[in-house]
Design a protein around this motif. Sequence first.
Motif, PDB file in Angstrom:
ATOM      1  N   ARG A 108       0.839  -1.195   0.000  1.00 42.80           N
ATOM      2  CA  ARG A 108       0.000   0.000   0.000  1.00 42.80           C
ATOM      3  C   ARG A 108       0.873   1.244   0.000  1.00 42.80           C
ATOM      4  N   VAL A 109       0.527   2.188  -0.878  1.00 41.07           N
ATOM      5  CA  VAL A 109       1.132   3.513  -0.885  1.00 41.07           C
ATOM      6  C   VAL A 109       0.116   4.480  -0.277  1.00 41.07           C
ATOM      7  N   TYR A 110       0.589   5.362   0.598  1.00 46.32           N
ATOM      8  CA  TYR A 110      -0.308   6.281   1.287  1.00 46.32           C
ATOM      9  C   TYR A 110      -0.327   7.637   0.592  1.00 46.32           C
ATOM     10  N   LEU A 111      -1.502   8.039   0.138  1.00 43.56           N
ATOM     11  CA  LEU A 111      -1.669   9.372  -0.429  1.00 43.56           C
ATOM     12  C   LEU A 111      -2.081  10.318   0.689  1.00 43.56           C
ATOM     13  N   LYS A 112      -1.326  11.364   0.887  1.00 44.72           N
ATOM     14  CA  LYS A 112      -1.622  12.311   1.953  1.00 44.72           C
ATOM     15  C   LYS A 112      -2.744  13.258   1.527  1.00 44.72           C
ATOM     16  N   PRO A 113      -3.246  14.107   2.434  1.00 44.42           N
ATOM     17  CA  PRO A 113      -4.461  14.883   2.136  1.00 44.42           C
ATOM     18  C   PRO A 113      -4.417  15.693   0.843  1.00 44.42           C
ATOM     19  N   TYR A 114      -3.293  16.345   0.535  1.00 44.75           N
ATOM     20  CA  TYR A 114      -3.256  17.192  -0.661  1.00 44.75           C
ATOM     21  C   TYR A 114      -3.530  16.377  -1.925  1.00 44.75           C
ATOM     22  N   LEU A 115      -2.785  15.286  -2.109  1.00 41.86           N
ATOM     23  CA  LEU A 115      -2.978  14.475  -3.313  1.00 41.86           C
ATOM     24  C   LEU A 115      -4.355  13.814  -3.315  1.00 41.86           C
ATOM     25  N   SER A 116      -4.775  13.320  -2.165  1.00 44.04           N
ATOM     26  CA  SER A 116      -6.094  12.668  -2.092  1.00 44.04           C
ATOM     27  C   SER A 116      -7.183  13.624  -2.570  1.00 44.04           C
ATOM     28  N   ASN A 117      -7.113  14.871  -2.141  1.00 44.73           N
ATOM     29  CA  ASN A 117      -8.126  15.848  -2.541  1.00 44.73           C
ATOM     30  C   ASN A 117      -8.000  16.235  -4.010  1.00 44.73           C
ATOM     31  N   CYS A 118      -6.765  16.230  -4.543  1.00 43.15           N
ATOM     32  CA  CYS A 118      -6.582  16.505  -5.969  1.00 43.15           C
ATOM     33  C   CYS A 118      -7.267  15.443  -6.826  1.00 43.15           C
ATOM     34  N   PHE A 119      -7.170  14.198  -6.413  1.00 45.88           N
ATOM     35  CA  PHE A 119      -7.842  13.132  -7.157  1.00 45.88           C
ATOM     36  C   PHE A 119      -9.352  13.240  -6.996  1.00 45.88           C
ATOM     37  N   ARG A 120      -9.780  13.590  -5.799  1.00 45.24           N
ATOM     38  CA  ARG A 120     -11.218  13.690  -5.565  1.00 45.24           C
ATOM     39  C   ARG A 120     -11.851  14.824  -6.356  1.00 45.24           C
ATOM     40  N   ASN A 121     -11.154  15.959  -6.472  1.00 48.38           N
ATOM     41  CA  ASN A 121     -11.758  17.093  -7.187  1.00 48.38           C
ATOM     42  C   ASN A 121     -11.462  17.074  -8.682  1.00 48.38           C
ATOM     43  N   GLY A 122     -10.702  16.076  -9.149  1.00 44.82           N
ATOM     44  CA  GLY A 122     -10.462  15.915 -10.573  1.00 44.82           C
ATOM     45  C   GLY A 122      -9.325  16.731 -11.138  1.00 44.82           C
ATOM     46  N   SER A 123      -8.588  17.459 -10.290  1.00 48.15           N
ATOM     47  CA  SER A 123      -7.458  18.233 -10.809  1.00 48.15           C
ATOM     48  C   SER A 123      -6.280  17.341 -11.170  1.00 48.15           C
ATOM     49  N   LEU A 124      -6.278  16.126 -10.672  1.00 45.58           N
ATOM     50  CA  LEU A 124      -5.315  15.100 -11.071  1.00 45.58           C
ATOM     51  C   LEU A 124      -6.081  13.822 -11.393  1.00 45.58           C
ATOM     52  N   THR A 125      -5.605  13.069 -12.369  1.00 45.54           N
ATOM     53  CA  THR A 125      -6.211  11.776 -12.673  1.00 45.54           C
ATOM     54  C   THR A 125      -5.363  10.668 -12.045  1.00 45.54           C
ATOM     55  N   PRO A 126      -5.983   9.597 -11.585  1.00 43.17           N
ATOM     56  CA  PRO A 126      -5.226   8.520 -10.926  1.00 43.17           C
ATOM     57  C   PRO A 126      -4.137   7.899 -11.785  1.00 43.17           C
TER      58      PRO A 126
END
Length: 262
Positions: free
Chosen positions: A111-129
């Motif tokens: 498991r790789v842990y995504l911290k809050p900043y990246l997690s929120n970027c994926f959630r809001n669509g500013s980054l794609t997985p």
Amino acid sequence: MSAYNNVRDLELVLDGYLNQLDNDFSLCIADDGSTHEVTDLIQKYSQTNLTIRHIWHEDLGFRRAAILNKAIKSSTADHIIFTDSDCIPSPHFVADHRKFASTEHYTVGIRVYLKPYLSNCFRNGSLTPSRLFNGFWLLSQSLKERVSKPEQALRYPGFILPIINRLKPDLTIFGSNIAMSLDSLLKVNGLDEDFEGWGYEDTDLLWRLEQIGLTSQGSLGRCCQYHLDHKENAPNPHAFNLFKQKQEDGKIYCDNGINKKA
């Protein structure tokens, strides 16, 4: 896949299963009492090439063991991978688990842990997985302290894995990334539903599997998932003592499992 509400994370995770290199699998959402939004999302993804079934029970608190047992009982697969609705799978996830599949072992993924900043970027669509699957990008994010343990996700060449795995510490076991044969689960009667509230249901299951002879296996760079950051569940303060008591009792086939004691 255990799930409880959190629709946006589940959507990101289901997209990950849509993009598997090995698509010969079915997916069961073991739903611990979510509202209709999860049902609506599953119906949407049922129109894709994913084979999904949805197992639900009433929300009476954290009863992950119980809903997972219902999911296991509904399965006709030879091999079961346990995962969670907040863990995005790598494209190789199912294929890697298939290569490790064994009746003599249970597989521990990484498991790789995504911290809050990246997690929120994926959630809001500013980054794609898809960015997660670029090892250089992942390491660069680690330097910015936006992710932890990215080195575990690097897809090392197969010929070098024996060397790397001899040097690495033991893999950490997470209930969101373990796999074993259906037959072995039935031999111990699945998860023990005496464990309610967060904690130790997975530890207890693996301990009982080891008592019937299964041993752990796994590798860095294989069976990888990316964990979205979220508020931690409050642990059950009695779970550890319950687990220790069950170890002392030595009962391998639990009474309150897939099949209930008459």
